[in-house]
Design a protein around this motif. Structure first.
Motif, PDB file in Angstrom:
ATOM      1  N   THR A  70       0.873  -1.170   0.000  1.00  0.00           N
ATOM      2  CA  THR A  70       0.000   0.000   0.000  1.00  0.00           C
ATOM      3  C   THR A  70       0.907   1.215   0.000  1.00  0.00           C
ATOM      4  OG1 THR A  70      -1.709  -1.177   1.216  1.00  0.00           O
ATOM      5  CG2 THR A  70      -1.840   1.228   1.204  1.00  0.00           C
ATOM      6  N   CYS A  72       1.313   5.601  -0.577  1.00  0.00           N
ATOM      7  CA  CYS A  72       0.628   6.885  -0.440  1.00  0.00           C
ATOM      8  C   CYS A  72       0.817   7.655  -1.744  1.00  0.00           C
ATOM      9  CB  CYS A  72       1.208   7.660   0.731  1.00  0.00           C
ATOM     10  SG  CYS A  72       0.409   9.261   0.967  1.00  0.00           S
ATOM     11  N   PRO A  77      -4.206   6.316   0.206  1.00  0.00           N
ATOM     12  CA  PRO A  77      -3.614   4.981   0.083  1.00  0.00           C
ATOM     13  C   PRO A  77      -3.997   4.324  -1.245  1.00  0.00           C
ATOM     14  CG  PRO A  77      -5.469   4.933   1.597  1.00  0.00           C
ATOM     15  CD  PRO A  77      -5.267   6.367   1.199  1.00  0.00           C
TER      16      PRO A  77
END
Length: 88
Positions: A70, A72, A77
């Motif tokens: 995951t 940013c 996200p």
């Protein structure tokens, strides 16, 4: 992915050139990727609706695994799968 709307009013709608460009861009926005056998050459298929890019499947991925991450992106996200080398 969303498509771009054509011009329906005004000077740009009368020329049709802008709408031809919008059609071409919309085809690219709908692009798909497919894998083919590694001995076949890459191919690109164009149609009015989309573009399909066919590329050979990766060879030599022994010792690598998919890894879910995951990230940013712009403060949000985003889930991705990356290829990582196994520790041996």
């Amino acid at each position: 992915m969303a498509t771009i709307d054509k011009y329906t009013e005004g000077a740009l709608a009368k020329t049709n050139k802008a709408n031809e460009m919008i059609d071409a861009i919309n085809s690219l926005l709908q692009m798909r990727f497919e894998t083919i056998e590694s001995e076949e050459p890459p191919e690109v298929e164009f149609s009015d609706n989309n573009v399909v890019l066919r590329i050979p499947a990766a060879v030599g991925t022994k010792g690598y695994s998919d890894f879910d991450v995951t990230m940013c992106v712009n403060g949000s996200p985003v889930s991705k799968v990356i290829l990582v080398k196994d520790a041996t």
